[in-house]
Design a protein around this motif. Structure first.
Motif, PDB file in Angstrom:
ATOM      1  N   ARG A 260       0.831  -1.207   0.000  1.00 41.11           N
ATOM      2  CA  ARG A 260       0.000   0.000   0.000  1.00 41.11           C
ATOM      3  C   ARG A 260       0.863   1.254   0.000  1.00 41.11           C
ATOM      4  O   ARG A 260       0.557   2.233  -0.694  1.00 41.11           O
ATOM      5  N   ASP A 261       1.924   1.252   0.790  1.00 38.40           N
ATOM      6  CA  ASP A 261       2.832   2.402   0.812  1.00 38.40           C
ATOM      7  C   ASP A 261       3.452   2.629  -0.561  1.00 38.40           C
ATOM      8  O   ASP A 261       3.593   3.776  -1.014  1.00 38.40           O
ATOM      9  N   TRP A 262       3.829   1.547  -1.218  1.00 32.64           N
ATOM     10  CA  TRP A 262       4.422   1.637  -2.569  1.00 32.64           C
ATOM     11  C   TRP A 262       3.429   2.241  -3.556  1.00 32.64           C
ATOM     12  O   TRP A 262       3.773   3.152  -4.329  1.00 32.64           O
ATOM     13  N   ARG A 263       2.203   1.749  -3.503  1.00 31.59           N
ATOM     14  CA  ARG A 263       1.190   2.275  -4.421  1.00 31.59           C
ATOM     15  C   ARG A 263       0.872   3.743  -4.130  1.00 31.59           C
ATOM     16  O   ARG A 263       0.515   4.507  -5.032  1.00 31.59           O
ATOM     17  N   ALA A 264       1.030   4.145  -2.862  1.00 32.68           N
ATOM     18  CA  ALA A 264       0.786   5.544  -2.491  1.00 32.68           C
ATOM     19  C   ALA A 264       1.984   6.439  -2.782  1.00 32.68           C
ATOM     20  O   ALA A 264       1.918   7.662  -2.555  1.00 32.68           O
ATOM     21  N   GLY A 265       3.073   5.854  -3.266  1.00 31.24           N
ATOM     22  CA  GLY A 265       4.253   6.643  -3.604  1.00 31.24           C
ATOM     23  C   GLY A 265       5.166   6.952  -2.444  1.00 31.24           C
ATOM     24  O   GLY A 265       6.049   7.813  -2.554  1.00 31.24           O
ATOM     25  N   LEU A 266       4.979   6.255  -1.307  1.00 35.56           N
ATOM     26  CA  LEU A 266       5.836   6.485  -0.148  1.00 35.56           C
ATOM     27  C   LEU A 266       7.148   5.718  -0.307  1.00 35.56           C
ATOM     28  O   LEU A 266       7.139   4.519  -0.599  1.00 35.56           O
ATOM     29  N   PRO A 267       8.284   6.343  -0.109  1.00 38.45           N
ATOM     30  CA  PRO A 267       9.574   5.674  -0.308  1.00 38.45           C
ATOM     31  C   PRO A 267       9.921   4.762   0.853  1.00 38.45           C
ATOM     32  O   PRO A 267       9.373   4.893   1.952  1.00 38.45           O
ATOM     33  N   PRO A 268      10.851   3.832   0.657  1.00 38.80           N
ATOM     34  CA  PRO A 268      11.352   3.031   1.783  1.00 38.80           C
ATOM     35  C   PRO A 268      12.052   3.920   2.805  1.00 38.80           C
ATOM     36  O   PRO A 268      12.518   5.013   2.480  1.00 38.80           O
ATOM     37  N   VAL A 269      12.109   3.427   4.046  1.00 39.29           N
ATOM     38  CA  VAL A 269      12.831   4.170   5.085  1.00 39.29           C
ATOM     39  C   VAL A 269      14.291   4.333   4.693  1.00 39.29           C
ATOM     40  O   VAL A 269      14.890   5.385   4.886  1.00 39.29           O
ATOM     41  N   GLY A 270      14.874   3.276   4.157  1.00 44.38           N
ATOM     42  CA  GLY A 270      16.205   3.392   3.574  1.00 44.38           C
ATOM     43  C   GLY A 270      17.371   3.370   4.531  1.00 44.38           C
ATOM     44  O   GLY A 270      18.418   3.957   4.256  1.00 44.38           O
ATOM     45  N   HIS A 271      17.221   2.703   5.695  1.00 47.17           N
ATOM     46  CA  HIS A 271      18.377   2.517   6.568  1.00 47.17           C
ATOM     47  C   HIS A 271      19.451   1.738   5.807  1.00 47.17           C
ATOM     48  O   HIS A 271      19.157   0.822   5.028  1.00 47.17           O
ATOM     49  N   GLY A 272      20.702   2.065   6.056  1.00 46.00           N
ATOM     50  CA  GLY A 272      21.780   1.319   5.433  1.00 46.00           C
ATOM     51  C   GLY A 272      21.865  -0.104   5.951  1.00 46.00           C
ATOM     52  O   GLY A 272      21.368  -0.416   7.048  1.00 46.00           O
ATOM     53  N   VAL A 273      22.503  -0.965   5.176  1.00 45.53           N
ATOM     54  CA  VAL A 273      22.645  -2.370   5.574  1.00 45.53           C
ATOM     55  C   VAL A 273      23.384  -2.488   6.902  1.00 45.53           C
ATOM     56  O   VAL A 273      23.099  -3.377   7.704  1.00 45.53           O
TER      57      VAL A 273
END
Length: 377
Positions: A260-273
């Motif tokens: 749902r977040d993807w379809r709403a255009g919300l990006p991943p949080v994106g913490h580094g590995v």
């Protein structure tokens, strides 16, 4: 509604001593004979694993929680029945409490792994729980994988069921996950951004020659190479089937929320590995005791706070499947009586021996509780 299925790896043990026993071939032969006669599981339900002391089953994709829970218990009982005929007992233990001498199963792929990875393969007697959640496409699946990464350590913490290794208390809740992390193709992943980039990276990994095939992509969450699913691979096999069901329901809700977040255009949080690896280690070490790293801030907070944050994060998805009230109640009960690791330690204090722990866990695998363990005992 998305379907969800579970794969559980179970430990075969000697019913008298509790030590692991390499009888998977005999148990599988009995299961196959029963299936051919038209009774019990189909021949696809059970299969062997890397070590002869392991037995794996997979449920069918299910829509409703109650049906999935019933199937998990059905196959645990079926495994128990046929293992007993072969002279073994079945325990939902992610590592053996007692010292073990793993026996790598025969077959080209397993022999290749032993030659390639040496002691890592020989020592890898660990039992996990994998959750498969349906996705509509690889694009949706990769978007989900990118977005659920920070939340996966919470599933490790609540499923922790491997405090002992080779007869010693490791001080971990999920030592299985630390042993599993020895594989160079395992662990959390950064943001892929697209299905094309995901497949290109997997292709490069296979072409490197370090791994044998796409089935050896051991990411914490991956696109299944066999089914149209996202496969979540961070959980220990759970001592009690109710915990398995909670992991499955939360896994499905995480996938739905991420989609749902993807379809709403919300990006991943994106913490580094690097931070994701620290969160995974903290979850393996602490389980439900002490602090975990909060998935959004990556700062230490008490485990109950993180579990509440997970439930809040996926509450709409849980409500849509009718699982919200049950998930809240089951999570509260889990915090009260502890995960498998805490129960195993309480059982050692109660029985006085690791053999006694295994015997009690054999019974708990089928839902029997002669000792009620709580976090306040």
């Amino acid at each position: 509604m998305r379907t969800v299925g579970v794969e559980e790896e179970l430990l075969l043990v000697d019913p008298g001593t509790g030590y692991p026993c390499a009888l998977s071939s005999e148990v599988l032969a009995r299961l196959a004979k029963c299936a051919a006669a038209g009774g019990g599981a189909s021949k696809e339900t059970f299969e062997g694993e890397l070590q002869g002391q392991q037995l794996e089953f997979g449920t069918r994709p299910q829509t409703h929680r109650e049906e999935l829970g019933a199937e998990i218990m059905r196959w645990r009982r079926e495994a128990t029945r046929h293992a007993a005929e072969a002279g073994a007992a079945v325990a939902a233990l992610a590592t053996s409490p007692l010292p073990a001498r793993p026996a790598v199963n025969v077959g080209h792929r397993y022999q290749w792994m032993e030659e390639q990875f040496g002691l890592t393969t020989q020592e890898q007697l660990t039992c996990g729980c994998h959750v498969h959640v349906s996705v509509a496409s690889d694009d949706e699946g990769v978007a989900v994988v990118d977005r659920i990464q920070p939340w996966l350590p919470v599933l490790t913490a609540l499923s922790g069921n491997s405090p002992y290794w080779q007869g010693n208390d490791t001080l971990y809740s999920s030592y299985r996950s630390r042993v599993w992390g020895r594989w160079p193709m395992s662990g959390p992943t950064g943001v892929f951004g697209s299905a094309e980039r995901y497949h290109a990276q997997v292709d490069d990994m296979v072409t490197s020659g370090v791994i044998h095939d796409r089935g050896m992509i051991y990411f914490d969450a991956r696109l299944s190479h066999r089914y149209p699913t996202v496969e979540i691979r961070v959980a220990d096999v759970c001592l009690e089937s109710t915990t398995t069901l909670l992991v499955a329901c939360l896994g499905r809700a995480l996938v739905e929320t991420a989609a749902r977040d993807w379809r709403a255009g919300l990006p991943p949080v994106g913490h580094g590995v690097q931070l994701l690896r620290l969160a995974a280690w903290r979850a393996a070490r602490s389980g439900l005791e002490g602090d975990l790293l909060h998935p959004l801030t990556m700062r230490p907070v008490p485990a109950p706070t993180v579990l509440r944050a997970l439930l809040d994060h996926v509450c709409e998805a849980l409500e849509d499947t009718g699982d919200l009230a049950w998930a809240r109640k089951t999570t509260a009960e889990l915090l009260a009586h502890g995960n498998g690791a805490l129960i195993q330690r309480a059982l050692l204090a109660h029985t006085g021996s690791l053999s006694g722990v295994v015997a009690a866990c054999v019974r708990r695998t089928l839902g029997e509780r002669e000792l009620r363990c709580t976090t306040t005992e």
